[in-house]
Write a protein that holds these residues in place. Structure first.
Motif, PDB file in Angstrom:
ATOM      1  N   ARG A  31      30.403  30.949  49.206  1.00  9.98           N
ATOM      2  CA  ARG A  31      30.124  29.691  48.169  1.00  9.98           C
ATOM      3  C   ARG A  31      29.890  30.054  46.881  1.00  9.98           C
ATOM      4  O   ARG A  31      30.490  29.511  45.879  1.00  9.98           O
ATOM      5  CB  ARG A  31      28.947  28.914  48.688  1.00  9.98           C
ATOM      6  N   GLU A  32      28.946  31.386  46.642  1.00  9.95           N
ATOM      7  CA  GLU A  32      28.570  31.582  45.093  1.00  9.95           C
ATOM      8  C   GLU A  32      30.026  32.342  44.593  1.00  9.95           C
ATOM      9  O   GLU A  32      30.178  32.208  43.348  1.00  9.95           O
ATOM     10  CB  GLU A  32      27.616  32.836  45.174  1.00  9.95           C
ATOM     11  N   THR A  33      30.743  32.912  45.385  1.00 11.16           N
ATOM     12  CA  THR A  33      32.204  33.526  44.950  1.00 11.16           C
ATOM     13  C   THR A  33      32.959  32.650  44.424  1.00 11.16           C
ATOM     14  O   THR A  33      33.746  32.517  43.093  1.00 11.16           O
ATOM     15  CB  THR A  33      32.883  34.293  45.944  1.00 11.16           C
ATOM     16  N   TYR A  34      33.202  31.169  44.950  1.00 15.81           N
ATOM     17  CA  TYR A  34      33.919  30.276  44.643  1.00 15.81           C
ATOM     18  C   TYR A  34      33.505  29.466  43.445  1.00 15.81           C
ATOM     19  O   TYR A  34      34.154  28.978  42.370  1.00 15.81           O
ATOM     20  CB  TYR A  34      34.130  29.194  45.578  1.00 15.81           C
ATOM     21  N   HIS A  35      32.255  29.323  43.143  1.00 15.54           N
ATOM     22  CA  HIS A  35      31.421  28.752  42.020  1.00 15.54           C
ATOM     23  C   HIS A  35      31.276  29.523  40.840  1.00 15.54           C
ATOM     24  O   HIS A  35      31.536  29.083  39.558  1.00 15.54           O
ATOM     25  CB  HIS A  35      29.927  28.485  42.650  1.00 15.54           C
ATOM     26  N   THR A  38      36.432  33.583  38.682  1.00 14.54           N
ATOM     27  CA  THR A  38      37.580  32.731  38.364  1.00 14.54           C
ATOM     28  C   THR A  38      38.802  33.069  39.314  1.00 14.54           C
ATOM     29  O   THR A  38      40.088  32.198  39.477  1.00 14.54           O
ATOM     30  CB  THR A  38      38.325  33.362  37.164  1.00 14.54           C
ATOM     31  N   GLN A  39      38.657  34.041  40.228  1.00 16.50           N
ATOM     32  CA  GLN A  39      39.719  34.322  41.103  1.00 16.50           C
ATOM     33  C   GLN A  39      38.832  34.352  42.786  1.00 16.50           C
ATOM     34  O   GLN A  39      39.134  35.524  43.297  1.00 16.50           O
ATOM     35  CB  GLN A  39      40.404  35.712  40.872  1.00 16.50           C
ATOM     36  N   PRO A  40      38.639  33.546  43.100  1.00 13.73           N
ATOM     37  CA  PRO A  40      37.876  33.420  44.340  1.00 13.73           C
ATOM     38  C   PRO A  40      38.972  33.841  45.537  1.00 13.73           C
ATOM     39  O   PRO A  40      38.270  34.263  46.645  1.00 13.73           O
ATOM     40  CB  PRO A  40      37.188  32.266  44.532  1.00 13.73           C
ATOM     41  N   HIS A  41      40.123  33.743  45.492  1.00 13.13           N
ATOM     42  CA  HIS A  41      41.027  34.067  46.349  1.00 13.13           C
ATOM     43  C   HIS A  41      40.945  35.681  46.682  1.00 13.13           C
ATOM     44  O   HIS A  41      41.339  35.946  47.890  1.00 13.13           O
ATOM     45  CB  HIS A  41      42.497  33.573  45.924  1.00 13.13           C
ATOM     46  N   ARG A 206      46.242  36.620  56.970  1.00 18.13           N
ATOM     47  CA  ARG A 206      46.304  36.165  55.516  1.00 18.13           C
ATOM     48  C   ARG A 206      47.312  36.638  54.938  1.00 18.13           C
ATOM     49  O   ARG A 206      48.488  36.410  55.155  1.00 18.13           O
ATOM     50  CB  ARG A 206      44.892  36.656  54.960  1.00 18.13           C
ATOM     51  N   ASP A 207      47.114  37.735  54.051  1.00 18.52           N
ATOM     52  CA  ASP A 207      48.279  38.326  53.162  1.00 18.52           C
ATOM     53  C   ASP A 207      48.734  39.654  53.685  1.00 18.52           C
ATOM     54  O   ASP A 207      49.346  40.489  53.021  1.00 18.52           O
ATOM     55  CB  ASP A 207      47.889  38.527  51.677  1.00 18.52           C
TER      56      ASP A 207
END
Length: 215
Positions: A31-35, A38-41, A206-207
């Motif tokens: 959650r903190e990474t997404y908040h 700028t590149q949470p992906h 994923r990738d």
């Protein structure tokens, strides 16, 4: 986010709903990474994180190397399988984000086993004389071939290397000129597949993760 996740979010949710639950501290970190970034992906994420944990627990490694810390999600997943006196060294060059992984490393039950270093991975690999049981590489794609060539002498029989983003959003199938990152990944996948000292399989999670074992 992978090409598959973009094309079939329902299946992605199904896969997550039918996987083991992540620990609470990883939920908070995600959650903190997404908040706050700028590149949470760039985060390894739920499914890949559970894969890293399972592989680490199956291997019970003593010495793990991670190239590309970001916010530390994969680091904490890999640390779950370490033997009691094991360690994971994780390398990154982004000191501006270092406070996020540093905080979660300190809070985790594996804090004493995590060696977080802000240093260029190429410099580190050229200087170290350590051998590694498990290696996870998820950093700048332009140096993937160099990372691979430097890590090979630091592996024993049975050591495992995981290379992330090796499908590169499908760009590895490009017909024609490609950018440097794509060229490096295509070259790397070919080098690994042709190296008789290793056995490998690319997992379309994923990738894409190239799962490699030294014979």
């Amino acid at each position: 986010m992978s090409f598959f996740e973009e094309q079939c979010p329902e299946m992605d949710r199904y896969l997550e709903n039918n996987a083991s639950q992540e620990p609470e501290h990883l939920k908070r970190l995600r959650r903190e990474t997404y908040h706050k970034t700028t590149q949470p992906h760039m985060l390894s994420g739920y499914q890949q994180g559970r894969l890293l944990t399972i592989i680490s627990k199956m291997m019970s490694p003593r010495n793990v190397l991670e190239i590309g810390t970001f916010t530390g999600y994969a680091t904490l997943c890999l640390a779950e399988g370490l033997v009691p006196d094991g360690k994971i060294t994780t390398l990154d060059v982004n000191d501006e984000l270092a406070y996020i992984p540093g905080k979660y490393f300190e809070e985790s039950p594996h804090s004493a086993k995590i060696n977080f270093i802000i240093q260029d991975a190429l410099d580190y690999l050229e200087q170290t004389d350590e051998f590694f049981d498990l290696v996870f590489i998820d950093a700048d794609k332009e140096n993937y071939v160099s990372y691979w060539n430097l890590i090979k002498p630091r592996l024993r029989s049975g050591s495992v290397v995981l290379l992330d983003n090796v499908l590169w959003y499908g760009k590895v199938l490009a017909d024609g000129p490609v950018d440097e990152a794509t060229r490096q990944i295509i070259e790397l996948n070919d080098l690994v597949a042709r190296d008789s000292d290793f056995e490998n399989l690319i997992l379309p999670l994923r990738d894409g993760i190239n799962l490699i074992r030294k014979k």
